[in-house]
Design a protein around this motif. Sequence first.
Motif, short mmCIF file in Angstrom:
data_model
loop_
_atom_site.label_atom_id
_atom_site.label_comp_id
_atom_site.label_asym_id
_atom_site.label_seq_id
_atom_site.Cartn_x
_atom_site.Cartn_y
_atom_site.Cartn_z
N GLY A 1 0.73 -1.16 0.06
CA GLY A 1 -0.07 -0.02 -0.06
C GLY A 1 0.88 1.46 0.01
O GLY A 1 0.21 2.59 -0.23
N PHE A 2 2.02 1.06 0.24
CA PHE A 2 2.86 2.33 0.58
C PHE A 2 4.16 2.31 -0.59
O PHE A 2 5.23 2.98 -0.38
CB PHE A 2 3.37 2.56 1.97
CG PHE A 2 2.44 2.68 2.79
CD1 PHE A 2 1.62 4.11 2.96
CD2 PHE A 2 1.87 1.63 3.72
CE1 PHE A 2 0.82 4.27 3.66
CE2 PHE A 2 0.90 1.93 4.53
CZ PHE A 2 0.18 3.19 4.70
N GLY A 3 4.18 1.40 -1.55
CA GLY A 3 5.03 1.51 -2.69
C GLY A 3 5.51 0.16 -2.95
O GLY A 3 4.83 -0.77 -3.01
N ARG A 4 6.45 0.22 -3.68
CA ARG A 4 7.01 -1.18 -4.26
C ARG A 4 8.49 -1.46 -3.88
O ARG A 4 9.32 -0.77 -3.17
CB ARG A 4 7.02 -0.98 -5.92
CG ARG A 4 5.78 -0.89 -6.33
CD ARG A 4 5.68 -0.74 -7.92
NE ARG A 4 4.47 -0.71 -8.40
CZ ARG A 4 4.17 -0.63 -9.68
NH1 ARG A 4 5.10 -0.58 -10.79
NH2 ARG A 4 2.85 -0.62 -10.12
N THR A 5 8.85 -2.78 -4.17
CA THR A 5 9.97 -3.00 -3.84
C THR A 5 10.82 -3.71 -5.04
O THR A 5 10.20 -4.49 -5.77
CB THR A 5 10.23 -4.68 -2.74
OG1 THR A 5 9.62 -4.21 -1.50
CG2 THR A 5 11.47 -4.94 -2.50
N TYR A 6 11.81 -3.23 -5.41
CA TYR A 6 12.51 -3.64 -6.63
C TYR A 6 13.91 -4.45 -6.52
O TYR A 6 14.54 -4.14 -5.46
CB TYR A 6 12.95 -2.34 -7.39
CG TYR A 6 11.90 -1.66 -7.74
CD1 TYR A 6 11.38 -1.63 -9.02
CD2 TYR A 6 11.54 -0.57 -6.73
CE1 TYR A 6 10.28 -0.72 -9.23
CE2 TYR A 6 10.49 0.39 -7.03
CZ TYR A 6 9.80 0.47 -8.29
OH TYR A 6 8.62 1.07 -8.52
N LEU A 7 14.15 -5.35 -7.29
CA LEU A 7 15.56 -6.16 -7.67
C LEU A 7 16.20 -5.00 -8.34
O LEU A 7 15.66 -4.48 -9.19
CB LEU A 7 15.37 -7.28 -8.16
CG LEU A 7 16.70 -8.04 -8.25
CD1 LEU A 7 17.42 -8.49 -7.03
CD2 LEU A 7 16.41 -9.28 -9.32
N ALA A 8 17.40 -4.76 -7.75
CA ALA A 8 18.30 -3.88 -8.38
C ALA A 8 19.76 -4.26 -8.68
O ALA A 8 20.28 -5.10 -7.97
CB ALA A 8 18.13 -2.34 -7.94
N THR A 9 20.53 -3.61 -9.47
CA THR A 9 21.95 -3.90 -9.56
C THR A 9 22.89 -2.93 -8.88
O THR A 9 22.31 -1.72 -9.14
CB THR A 9 22.57 -4.37 -11.02
OG1 THR A 9 21.95 -3.18 -11.87
CG2 THR A 9 21.80 -5.30 -11.52
N ASP A 10 23.87 -3.17 -8.38
CA ASP A 10 24.69 -2.07 -7.60
C ASP A 10 25.74 -1.99 -8.57
O ASP A 10 26.66 -2.76 -8.63
CB ASP A 10 25.00 -2.46 -6.31
CG ASP A 10 25.93 -1.32 -5.55
OD1 ASP A 10 26.41 -0.43 -6.25
OD2 ASP A 10 25.91 -1.43 -4.14
N THR A 11 25.92 -0.68 -9.31
CA THR A 11 26.95 -0.61 -10.12
C THR A 11 28.35 -0.18 -9.45
O THR A 11 29.42 -0.56 -10.12
CB THR A 11 26.69 0.31 -11.23
OG1 THR A 11 26.49 1.66 -10.51
CG2 THR A 11 25.52 0.24 -11.83
N ASP A 12 28.41 0.25 -8.50
CA ASP A 12 29.76 0.47 -7.62
C ASP A 12 30.23 -0.95 -7.05
O ASP A 12 31.34 -1.03 -6.52
CB ASP A 12 29.33 1.08 -6.37
CG ASP A 12 29.53 2.58 -6.76
OD1 ASP A 12 29.39 2.93 -8.13
OD2 ASP A 12 29.49 3.51 -5.90
N ARG A 13 29.48 -2.21 -7.22
CA ARG A 13 29.72 -3.42 -6.73
C ARG A 13 29.55 -4.43 -7.55
O ARG A 13 29.03 -5.81 -7.27
CB ARG A 13 29.10 -3.99 -5.45
CG ARG A 13 28.98 -2.79 -4.20
CD ARG A 13 28.19 -3.23 -3.21
NE ARG A 13 28.80 -4.47 -2.31
CZ ARG A 13 27.94 -5.12 -1.53
NH1 ARG A 13 26.81 -4.42 -1.11
NH2 ARG A 13 28.58 -6.08 -0.68
N LEU A 14 30.22 -4.10 -8.96
CA LEU A 14 30.13 -5.06 -9.94
C LEU A 14 28.90 -5.79 -10.40
O LEU A 14 28.74 -6.79 -10.74
CB LEU A 14 31.07 -6.15 -9.67
CG LEU A 14 32.81 -5.88 -9.42
CD1 LEU A 14 33.39 -7.14 -9.12
CD2 LEU A 14 33.18 -4.96 -10.39
N ASN A 15 28.02 -4.73 -10.14
CA ASN A 15 26.49 -5.18 -10.59
C ASN A 15 25.93 -6.24 -9.96
O ASN A 15 25.00 -7.01 -10.41
CB ASN A 15 26.34 -5.50 -11.94
CG ASN A 15 26.45 -4.33 -13.04
OD1 ASN A 15 26.25 -3.04 -12.62
ND2 ASN A 15 27.36 -4.39 -14.18
#
Length: 674
Positions: free
Chosen positions: A46-60
């Motif tokens: 109800g208050f937003g979403r959760t995403y899977l993401a890649t961290d470009t500072d940590r080799l994706n």
Amino acid sequence: MICCLNPNCTRPENPDSGKVCLSCGTLLIQQLRGRYRPVKVIGRGGFGRTYLATDTDRLNTYCVVKQFAPQTQGTKSFNKAVQLFEQEALRLNELGEHPQIPTLLAYFEHEQYLYLVQQMVEGRTLYQEVQKTGPYNESAIRALLNDLLPVLQFIHEQGVIHRDITPTNVIRRKVDSKPVLIDFGVAKQFSETILYEPGTRIGTEGFAPIEQLRSGQAYPSSDLYSLGATCLHLITGCKPESLYNPLEGRWMWREKLQQIGRSCHPELGNLLDRLVKDLVSERFQSAGEVVAELRRIPSLEGAVPGWVSQGSASSRLPSGGSLPLGKERKISIPPMPTTKPPKMSVPSLSQPRLTKPPGSLSGLSGPGRSGLVSGTKGTGWQCVRELTGHSSWVTAVDFNPKTPTLVSGSLDDTLKIWNLQSGQVFYSLEGHARGVNEVKVSAGGQVLASCGDDDVVKVWNLAEGALLYVLKGHLRDVTSIAIGAKGFLLASGSEDMTIKLWKLDKGSLLKTLTGSSGMVKTVAMTSDEGTLVSGGLDNKVRVWEVGTARQVRVLSGHMNTVNQVAISRDNRLLASASKDRTIRLWSLRSGSLIHTLSDHTQEVNGVAIAADNRTLVSGSSDGTLKVWDTQTGQLKYTLTGHTNSVLGVAFHPNGRVIASASADKTIRVWRWAG
């Protein structure tokens, strides 16, 4: 794939090359904060979403991005949601250093939405496990208790109650099969006033105890209730509310167990029953009590007995190093001793040869118990002392360069000054209100500095055992300190992401260094007091110019938290120890990487360089110390004997003696016997 961050978008997935969302026309954010690239929606609420993401500072590498984007604002429910979201970030920042709690990577605002970025935990929830493979047997329940109780001990020691322990909030991590406790959105600090009005329901139906559901009140025993209810769900496969008979006021889980053709050891059953008592006073009051009771239950076939860790080394804290719970913390600044500590002779401070590790302090002789060394030749390093007396983890050690004494700091809130020749305690210093994180003795041997979880640095007259200054200014735990060789400057690093420089002889603040993007875990200073080095939660090593408070270099390469840094006596070599299980050796002058030292099987907590600039020692959560040749990067010796994590290491100025601090509550002193 790139994800649209519009919380109302019905089809947020877009191709990598997209600039504008194909579904809603919103401009696509390629990288949040120039670092986190959202690639997939993995949760909605109800208050937003959760995403899977890649961290470009940590080799994706993958991470989880939680977005707070409520539909309406200004309502009571909205304000409560904001409070819980911010509270989760705060709790993760405080607790995320534990290997079975997700690490908070970032918390920020972007285009009027709040974002929380945390470590990705790959695996299945315990609820998913039961759905896939069926109910647990009693051996699996006991193993789960052994794995989760230390986590509860840790968070309760930090003054936090989780308040929503359920099978869906525990993930079985794929890489090592260890349970990870997630979702601290409703966690509560012991010392906080009740944030929820009477009637507010906090927790999950069936798993939350009655005191939470009625008034939002919670205690350590409330988490233990939820853990017990979780175990009942796992062992029966049924929801807890279906296992309780309200007319008779008792749990019916044993009957359900019989229906599915299973049984439970009576003593383990009694333990589970006590966990889920209705009255708070009738439950276990601490995780430590449950551990003690669990130890007394006869070993079950296939279970993990007591606290003995099984299988290969993992990234979790080793067993046996439990924090004392329910201990009253008090500030007790000691009076001036009526008699001064005995005068002590000064050991030889001659420089060691560069061709081999050096000999011993006078008075240290004979191997200590369980001091085992593997190496390339000769007798190498031997354990000659095992110092006992602390009642909790020993976090730090440092030698007095002028007398045969050693200083230690512990999570029991005390510092101890030891006679190296006899192995006895000269005296203890009590002054920190919470655990001690690091200790440092000045080059002149007269001043001792200590820092701790009480947010302060304390400066002591070491000869007299008297408190000189209390340095206040940090907003969070002070994790590390360094004293310049000239004795005029002290640096302190903190969880508040700042480094402070203090005038040591006056106890006054000179300047504050800002710019770290995560908590500062460690600081070190060159002998000329001109350069400062720091490391921390952002996986970076930062080099600072003391005079201008300017950041002159950032060294990248570690894949996880930098736990400690050390500088060689000639100011040419920089060593960094990391949670990624490696030590990196850098040129301090150029910032170039010289060697990566990798042989530890768990995170490296401590590192020190000997006076010869050639010998380096590291200490790890795998319980070992390793001695390396900095010139070749070769591992020379592995020192074993500690039964838990090695948390700190130190070289004596003559380079011939090493001290190690451990979560097994002991200090070991090692002498070169080659």
